[in-house]
Enzyme design. Structure first.
Site, PDB file in Angstrom:
ATOM      1  N   PRO A  10       0.797  -1.218   0.000  1.00  0.00           N
ATOM      2  CA  PRO A  10       0.000   0.000   0.000  1.00  0.00           C
ATOM      3  C   PRO A  10       0.833   1.273   0.000  1.00  0.00           C
ATOM      4  CG  PRO A  10      -0.002  -1.013   2.170  1.00  0.00           C
ATOM      5  CD  PRO A  10       0.654  -1.994   1.230  1.00  0.00           C
ATOM      6  N   ASN A  11       0.306   2.254  -0.688  1.00  0.00           N
ATOM      7  CA  ASN A  11       0.853   3.616  -0.771  1.00  0.00           C
ATOM      8  C   ASN A  11       2.105   3.719  -1.635  1.00  0.00           C
ATOM      9  OD1 ASN A  11      -1.124   4.768   1.044  1.00  0.00           O
ATOM     10  ND2 ASN A  11      -0.084   3.642   2.673  1.00  0.00           N
ATOM     11  N   ALA A  77       3.296  -0.812   4.733  1.00  0.00           N
ATOM     12  CA  ALA A  77       2.863  -0.875   6.131  1.00  0.00           C
ATOM     13  C   ALA A  77       2.402  -2.269   6.560  1.00  0.00           C
ATOM     14  CB  ALA A  77       1.752   0.148   6.367  1.00  0.00           C
ATOM     15  N   HIS A 100      12.842  -2.607   1.800  1.00  0.00           N
ATOM     16  CA  HIS A 100      12.286  -1.318   2.221  1.00  0.00           C
ATOM     17  C   HIS A 100      13.180  -0.221   1.670  1.00  0.00           C
ATOM     18  CE1 HIS A 100       9.474  -3.302   4.784  1.00  0.00           C
ATOM     19  NE2 HIS A 100      10.459  -4.064   5.215  1.00  0.00           N
ATOM     20  N   ARG A 107      13.534   4.661  12.099  1.00  0.00           N
ATOM     21  CA  ARG A 107      12.261   5.384  12.141  1.00  0.00           C
ATOM     22  C   ARG A 107      11.450   5.003  13.379  1.00  0.00           C
ATOM     23  NH1 ARG A 107       9.598   4.931   6.419  1.00  0.00           N
ATOM     24  NH2 ARG A 107       8.326   6.631   7.313  1.00  0.00           N
TER      25      ARG A 107
END
Ligand code: DQA
Length: 151
Positions: A10-11, A77, A100, A107
């Site tokens: 996603p995204n 995510a 990633h 983070r």
């Protein structure tokens, strides 16, 4: 020619627009072009997909079983939330490399745990989009060494 599946969660369709200070300015189309070019150099057929729908991702992972030489996955995510994707990757019985773009360990704490790392052969984080190319190169290396061992 062997096939590698490159899957994006996603995204990731928002790459280039979304938090460029974290993910850079390259778009997903740029990443796709990078992956296809790496595949061409290494004699690997690359199938590249992105989805924002978890069920679609799970279907692609299931369809990989017995069909592809490996899966390169940036689960976005879902990395940090999805037992279902973890289970699907086990059911596929195909080697997995987790990628990633950002260094998730630098983070927020919720990004430090990955359900996918539990089933991945290798994990790349923080190499930017070059991480995809590194993962594809590693699969080519595994193919060569497996062939070498068989000869
Ligand atoms: C990401 C890192 C995830 O934590 C995040 O949710 C993403 C992208 C990365 O490529 O750095 O969507 O997987």
């Amino acid at each position: 020619m062997k096939t590698l599946l490159v899957l994006n969660g996603p995204n990731l369709n928002m790459l280039g627009l979304r938090q460029p200070e974290v993910y850079g300015r390259e778009t997903l189309a740029d990443v796709q072009a990078l992956c296809h070019s790496a595949g061409q150099h290494l004699d690997l057929n690359i199938e590249f997909h992105q989805t924002n729908h978890e069920g679609q991702m799970i279907d692609w992972i299931h369809q990989a079983r017995g069909r592809v030489a490996g899966i390169v996955i940036n689960p976005g995510a879902w990395t940090h939330t999805s037992v279902a994707i973890h289970d699907a990757l086990i059911a596929a019985e195909v080697p997995v490399i987790e990628v990633h773009i950002s260094n998730v360990h630098k983070r927020e704490a919720f990004r430090h745990h990955s359900y996918v790392s539990l089933v991945a052969q290798a994990v790349l984080a923080g190499f930017g989009t070059h991480g995809y190319v590194l993962a594809i190169n590693h699969f080519a290396h595994l193919q060569r060494t497996a062939q070498g061992a068989a000869q």
